[in-house]
Write a protein that holds these residues in place. Structure first.
Motif, mmCIF file in Angstrom:
data_model
loop_
_atom_site.group_PDB
_atom_site.id
_atom_site.type_symbol
_atom_site.label_atom_id
_atom_site.label_comp_id
_atom_site.label_asym_id
_atom_site.label_seq_id
_atom_site.Cartn_x
_atom_site.Cartn_y
_atom_site.Cartn_z
ATOM 1 N N ASP A 117 -15.596 -11.967 -13.616
ATOM 2 C CA ASP A 117 -15.449 -12.129 -15.221
ATOM 3 C C ASP A 117 -16.521 -12.790 -15.638
ATOM 4 O O ASP A 117 -16.984 -12.371 -16.698
ATOM 5 C CB ASP A 117 -14.057 -12.797 -15.330
ATOM 6 N N PHE A 118 -17.019 -13.812 -15.183
ATOM 7 C CA PHE A 118 -17.722 -14.718 -15.981
ATOM 8 C C PHE A 118 -19.149 -13.996 -15.787
ATOM 9 O O PHE A 118 -19.898 -14.108 -16.715
ATOM 10 C CB PHE A 118 -18.254 -16.350 -15.111
ATOM 11 N N ASN A 119 -19.718 -13.252 -14.991
ATOM 12 C CA ASN A 119 -20.870 -12.572 -14.820
ATOM 13 C C ASN A 119 -20.737 -11.322 -15.750
ATOM 14 O O ASN A 119 -21.656 -10.972 -16.377
ATOM 15 C CB ASN A 119 -21.003 -11.834 -13.479
ATOM 16 N N GLY A 120 -19.664 -10.735 -15.792
ATOM 17 C CA GLY A 120 -19.420 -9.508 -16.863
ATOM 18 C C GLY A 120 -19.606 -9.988 -18.252
ATOM 19 O O GLY A 120 -19.903 -9.137 -19.072
ATOM 20 N N LEU A 121 -19.279 -11.056 -18.268
ATOM 21 C CA LEU A 121 -19.329 -11.685 -19.794
ATOM 22 C C LEU A 121 -20.896 -11.694 -20.458
ATOM 23 O O LEU A 121 -21.138 -11.958 -21.665
ATOM 24 C CB LEU A 121 -18.610 -13.042 -20.066
ATOM 25 N N LYS A 122 -21.748 -11.653 -19.332
ATOM 26 C CA LYS A 122 -23.224 -11.851 -19.770
ATOM 27 C C LYS A 122 -23.636 -10.686 -20.420
ATOM 28 O O LYS A 122 -24.658 -10.552 -21.343
ATOM 29 C CB LYS A 122 -24.065 -12.025 -18.568
ATOM 30 N N PHE A 123 -22.761 -9.605 -20.226
ATOM 31 C CA PHE A 123 -23.410 -8.389 -20.486
ATOM 32 C C PHE A 123 -22.412 -7.568 -21.713
ATOM 33 O O PHE A 123 -23.011 -6.313 -22.362
ATOM 34 C CB PHE A 123 -23.512 -7.180 -19.467
ATOM 35 N N ILE A 124 -21.351 -8.094 -21.925
ATOM 36 C CA ILE A 124 -20.407 -7.350 -22.903
ATOM 37 C C ILE A 124 -19.807 -8.314 -23.738
ATOM 38 O O ILE A 124 -19.885 -9.485 -23.613
ATOM 39 C CB ILE A 124 -19.086 -6.591 -22.198
ATOM 40 N N THR A 125 -19.268 -8.020 -24.991
ATOM 41 C CA THR A 125 -18.740 -8.754 -25.902
ATOM 42 C C THR A 125 -17.401 -9.378 -25.608
ATOM 43 O O THR A 125 -16.678 -9.061 -24.603
ATOM 44 C CB THR A 125 -18.270 -7.846 -27.092
ATOM 45 N N ALA A 126 -17.143 -10.743 -26.031
ATOM 46 C CA ALA A 126 -15.951 -11.356 -25.627
ATOM 47 C C ALA A 126 -14.693 -10.496 -25.990
ATOM 48 O O ALA A 126 -13.663 -10.437 -25.207
ATOM 49 C CB ALA A 126 -15.621 -12.641 -26.505
ATOM 50 N N GLN A 127 -14.812 -9.775 -27.079
ATOM 51 C CA GLN A 127 -13.714 -8.859 -27.385
ATOM 52 C C GLN A 127 -13.269 -7.534 -26.539
ATOM 53 O O GLN A 127 -11.992 -7.478 -26.168
ATOM 54 C CB GLN A 127 -13.833 -8.531 -28.753
ATOM 55 N N LEU A 128 -14.263 -7.095 -25.946
ATOM 56 C CA LEU A 128 -14.187 -6.313 -24.852
ATOM 57 C C LEU A 128 -13.828 -6.572 -23.767
ATOM 58 O O LEU A 128 -12.760 -5.990 -22.958
ATOM 59 C CB LEU A 128 -15.468 -5.345 -25.014
ATOM 60 N N GLU A 129 -13.938 -7.821 -23.417
ATOM 61 C CA GLU A 129 -13.662 -8.367 -22.091
ATOM 62 C C GLU A 129 -12.375 -8.609 -21.960
ATOM 63 O O GLU A 129 -11.639 -8.435 -21.113
ATOM 64 C CB GLU A 129 -14.477 -9.656 -21.707
ATOM 65 N N ARG A 130 -11.902 -9.265 -23.064
ATOM 66 C CA ARG A 130 -10.318 -9.533 -23.234
ATOM 67 C C ARG A 130 -9.406 -8.420 -23.384
ATOM 68 O O ARG A 130 -8.473 -8.471 -22.622
ATOM 69 C CB ARG A 130 -10.323 -10.612 -24.909
ATOM 70 N N LEU A 131 -9.830 -7.132 -23.912
ATOM 71 C CA LEU A 131 -9.099 -6.015 -24.097
ATOM 72 C C LEU A 131 -9.133 -5.379 -22.633
ATOM 73 O O LEU A 131 -7.955 -5.241 -22.059
ATOM 74 C CB LEU A 131 -9.702 -5.081 -24.860
ATOM 75 N N ILE A 132 -10.328 -5.494 -21.671
ATOM 76 C CA ILE A 132 -10.129 -4.853 -20.344
ATOM 77 C C ILE A 132 -9.335 -5.655 -19.607
ATOM 78 O O ILE A 132 -8.298 -5.226 -18.829
ATOM 79 C CB ILE A 132 -11.572 -4.967 -19.596
ATOM 80 N N LEU A 133 -9.402 -6.947 -19.565
ATOM 81 C CA LEU A 133 -8.474 -7.780 -18.690
ATOM 82 C C LEU A 133 -7.013 -7.958 -19.195
ATOM 83 O O LEU A 133 -6.096 -8.011 -18.319
ATOM 84 C CB LEU A 133 -8.914 -9.336 -18.895
ATOM 85 N N PHE A 134 -6.870 -7.839 -20.521
ATOM 86 C CA PHE A 134 -5.503 -7.408 -20.960
ATOM 87 C C PHE A 134 -4.739 -6.187 -20.508
ATOM 88 O O PHE A 134 -3.479 -6.472 -20.587
ATOM 89 C CB PHE A 134 -5.726 -7.476 -22.418
ATOM 90 N N THR A 135 -5.413 -5.374 -19.817
ATOM 91 C CA THR A 135 -4.859 -4.296 -18.991
ATOM 92 C C THR A 135 -4.155 -4.432 -17.513
ATOM 93 O O THR A 135 -3.889 -3.438 -17.198
ATOM 94 C CB THR A 135 -5.701 -2.869 -19.235
ATOM 95 N N TYR A 136 -4.610 -5.578 -17.316
ATOM 96 C CA TYR A 136 -4.196 -5.657 -15.779
ATOM 97 C C TYR A 136 -2.855 -5.579 -15.358
ATOM 98 O O TYR A 136 -2.678 -4.909 -14.070
ATOM 99 C CB TYR A 136 -4.615 -7.252 -15.206
ATOM 100 N N PRO A 137 -1.705 -5.355 -16.347
ATOM 101 C CA PRO A 137 -0.250 -5.127 -15.786
ATOM 102 C C PRO A 137 -0.448 -3.723 -15.357
ATOM 103 O O PRO A 137 0.599 -3.146 -14.587
ATOM 104 C CB PRO A 137 0.455 -5.420 -16.940
ATOM 105 N N ALA A 138 -1.316 -2.822 -15.973
ATOM 106 C CA ALA A 138 -1.264 -1.623 -15.347
ATOM 107 C C ALA A 138 -1.683 -1.168 -14.019
ATOM 108 O O ALA A 138 -1.198 -0.405 -13.465
ATOM 109 C CB ALA A 138 -2.323 -0.619 -16.495
ATOM 110 N N PHE A 139 -2.439 -1.769 -13.799
ATOM 111 C CA PHE A 139 -2.930 -2.041 -12.343
ATOM 112 C C PHE A 139 -1.947 -2.715 -11.194
ATOM 113 O O PHE A 139 -1.763 -2.398 -10.202
ATOM 114 C CB PHE A 139 -4.294 -2.782 -12.146
ATOM 115 N N VAL A 140 -1.198 -3.655 -11.694
ATOM 116 C CA VAL A 140 0.136 -4.018 -11.090
ATOM 117 C C VAL A 140 0.899 -2.924 -10.828
ATOM 118 O O VAL A 140 1.388 -2.840 -9.715
ATOM 119 C CB VAL A 140 0.774 -5.128 -11.760
#
Length: 338
Positions: A117-140
């Motif tokens: 996550d910390f490394n991914g944030l070097k390359f994308i916006t904070a908003q996109l990172e939050r939305l992608i992480l927000f979908t983890y219940p789908a992977f559950v």
């Protein structure tokens, strides 16, 4: 991420929980909202640390930020662990396999996942990172059906598709899908979401054996050891161990803020809220986190946010909110006495 449950620490096993009063419910809602907002600031604080300084593109790398986080937060979890163990005097020893499992899962959930996550944030916006992480219940939902024998309902699958359709809309025409390498950053954060979903599924039986408090403390101690070892080895290899923590004051402040404001304080607030209003209500209140990230990303980081981004965000948040609500309703129906 999973946090220490204060009720586990303070309420004896098997104690009956009183129904929350109206004032207790209101306080629970406030705690849940503040906790969700503070958790959502993590990406903002990391992006602030990555802002260009004098010289190199980044004044600090991911593992250094993670090491700072553990340096500030780790001792508190360690203190809680010793408190819990003192309270266990005279009780049966902890199951060895469960302890080893908690230590191993700690490295997955609190070392590998944040590293991605910390490394991914070097390359994308904070908003996109939050939305992608927000979908983890789908992977559950998906991993649970594939590997853990969980039922996969068509309704849950439909809401998961809706959530990712929102991210797809943003990729096709949104302003927040921008950065130095959006594909790489998104892949890293998506991998974090998948592994965190796996962490939650694997952690469930261990929490049942150890309790939430001991499980979290053990996993955090293992993760702290892994993070700090990685930090030391990296700097020994680079010959920079003597100067590794010679960081600008703003980096120390941001590291402390990530540990205290976006890890410790919200973990306590959210778990107090769970005790007052229940996990389902807390989960629904947590839907404000992407909105909080958007507001701070625009105002502090100067990130863009257009109509396409708003549409994609609404689809993603709506999909996960609907999934969470229906999932909770199905569980309540299954748990009703016949």
């Amino acid at each position: 991420m999973r946090h220490i449950n204060l009720r586990t620490l303070l309420v004896p096993d098997g104690a009956k929980q009183a129904r929350p009063s109206s004032s207790g419910f209101g306080l629970g809602v406030i705690f849940a909202a503040i906790g969700a907002a503070l958790f959502s600031l993590k990406a903002i604080l990391i992006k602030l640390a990555y802002l260009p300084g004098q010289g190199a593109p980044f004044d600090v790398d991911a593992i250094t930020l993670m090491a700072l986080r553990m340096m500030f937060a780790g001792p508190i979890y360690l203190a809680i662990f010793f408190t819990l163990m003192r309270r266990r005097k005279g009780k049966t020893p902890l199951p060895r396999k469960a302890v080893l499992g908690a230590l191993a899962l700690g490295c997955l959930g609190y070392y590998i996942c944040p590293f991605l996550d910390f490394n991914g944030l070097k390359f994308i916006t904070a908003q996109l990172e939050r939305l992608i992480l927000f979908t983890y219940p789908a992977f559950v939902l998906i991993l649970g059906a594939l590997f853990f024998g969980a039922a996969l309902s068509w309704r849950g699958a439909m809401f998961a598709v809706l959530a990712y359709a929102g991210i797809g809309v943003i990729y096709l025409g949104g302003d927040i899908a921008s950065g130095d390498n959006v594909a790489l950053g998104s892949t890293l954060v998506l991998a974090c979401a998948v592994l965190f979903a796996l962490f939650q599924l694997l952690a469930k039986p261990l929490i049942a054996q150890l309790g939430a408090g001991l499980f979290t403390c053990l996993s955090m101690m293992a993760a702290s050891t892994a993070v700090l070892s990685h930090f030391v080895i990296d700097n020994i290899a680079a010959g920079t161990l003597d100067t590794a923590l010679s960081l600008p004051p703003r980096i120390w402040i941001l590291g402390a803020a990530i540990a205290i404001m976006s890890t410790l304080i919200p973990s306590f607030l959210v778990n107090i809220a769970i005790g007052k209003i229940g996990p389902q209500t807390v989960s629904m209140i947590g839907m404000i986190s992407p909105i909080v990230t958007i507001v701070f990303a625009i105002n502090l980081l100067g990130e863009p946010f257009g109509l396409v981004d708003a549409l994609g965000t609404a689809l993603t948040v709506g999909g996960i909110a609907a999934y969470s609500w229906y999932s909770g309703r199905e569980k309540r129906a299954l748990n009703k006495p016949v």
